[in-house]
Design an enzyme around this catalytic site. Structure first.
Site, short mmCIF file in Angstrom:
data_model
loop_
_atom_site.label_atom_id
_atom_site.label_comp_id
_atom_site.label_asym_id
_atom_site.label_seq_id
_atom_site.Cartn_x
_atom_site.Cartn_y
_atom_site.Cartn_z
CB SER A 133 -0.95 -0.06 1.11
OG SER A 133 -2.10 0.82 1.21
CD GLU A 182 -2.43 -2.84 -4.20
OE1 GLU A 182 -3.49 -2.97 -3.88
OE2 GLU A 182 -1.79 -1.96 -3.60
CG HIS A 199 -5.09 -2.79 -0.22
ND1 HIS A 199 -4.38 -2.39 -1.30
CD2 HIS A 199 -5.03 -1.91 0.73
CE1 HIS A 199 -3.57 -1.38 -0.87
NE2 HIS A 199 -4.01 -1.30 0.41
#
Length: 310
Positions: free
Chosen positions: A109, A209, A278
């Protein structure tokens, strides 16, 4: 690429919090997880303090990161959680002298900012893999926790992905491709554009992503990347998990149409289905290591070197 050292029981793990804060029970869970693996968690006193956005002030978060990078008795830096804040530390990180010995950075992330800097500026290999607070809360299935353990402790020398699906003819026509994987979170990678640390995807497979981003926002970020020249000489796109992002008042997402459009619009092979991001399954993706993508009888295999060494 520069290889990191396989873990051994008793190794010290430097824990950092470059983005959002974790709650005390999450810190305790992270510590307990590392102890379960017979590792020594080094969680500095004062790592997390009240702040309106981050786990601490910029200068404090950077100091903890710098200490972890420069410590002589550890070879791994594991991030507590993501959120937002890592990119604010990169200009300070750029002033540091590259250490003689590489370390392994682990996280996803927001940590994409640090992955990008360390792989491009220092030539390190890093690992896009679950954050400590997630592991400490028991949110990683035992099967995938075991896989991560095998990678870090050297029982596995590569990570194999078998569920990739080609989205265009360029992808379907590939028989064998040797490359490396770079990338991570799309929204974070967009923040690198126009900076000295802009993501470099030349002669690489670009892994992307994200979470909670609606179709138009994903399309806008990809268009920004195209106009910034990120896709020039790129070997292809590998799409991981894109979760959430439903249209307002609806349970429908436009992401499928967005990826279809880009698979037709870009003169690049595009694959979908990497089990990383995630979502519930967060498989480790080694960054800046060698990889081989092969295709036979309609089945795609991607094997990525872990980047570790004994």
């Amino acid at each position: 690429m520069t290889r990191w050292k396989f873990f051994k029981e008793g190794d010290i793990v430097d824990v950092v919090a470059p983005g959002y804060p974790s709650q005390p029970h999450e810190v305790d869970g992270s510590r307990d997880f590392l102890l379960k693996w017979n590792l020594v968690p080094r969680i500095p006193k004062g790592l997390i303090k009240p702040h309106f956005l981050h786990a601490n002030e910029d200068e404090a978060r950077f100091e903890f990161l710098k200490n972890a990078i420069q410590s002589k008795d550890s070879s791994v830096i594991w991030c507590m959680r993501g959120g937002y804040g890592s990119n604010r530390l990169v200009p300070m990180l750029a002033k540091l002298k590259k250490p003689k010995e590489p370390k392994l950075l682990i996280g996803i992330s927001d940590i994409t900012s640090l992955h990008t800097f360390l792989t491009q500026e220092w030539g390190w290999s890093t690992l896009h893999a679950p954050l400590l607070d997630r592991l400490g809360r028991g949110l990683v299935a035992s099967k995938f926790e075991k896989e991560l353990h095998g990678i870090l402790f050297g029982q596995e020398t590569d990570v194999e992905f078998k569920k990739l699906k080609p989205l265009n003819d360029q992808a379907r026509n590939i028989k064998l491709l040797k490359s490396r994987v770079v990338g991570g979170n799309l929204a974070v990678l967009q923040t690198t554009l126009g900076t000295p640390w802009q993501i470099d995807a030349k002669k690489s497979l670009l892994f992307l992503e994200d979470t909670g981003e609606r179709g138009y926002r994903v399309d806008k970020m990809l268009e920004h990347m195209r106009q910034a020249g990120v896709f020039k000489q790129c070997h292809g796109l590998i799409l991981g998990d894109f979760i959430g992002g439903n249209e307002p008042g609806s349970d429908q997402s436009k992401l499928k149409q967005v990826f279809k459009r880009w698979s037709e619009d870009l003169d690049l092979p595009i694959f979908q289905g990497l089990e990383a991001g995630h979502d519930v399954i967060q498989r480790p993706v080694p960054l800046n290591t060698s990889c081989v993508l092969s295709q036979k009888n309609g089945k795609v295999l991607l094997n990525i070197d872990t980047g570790g060494k004994a």
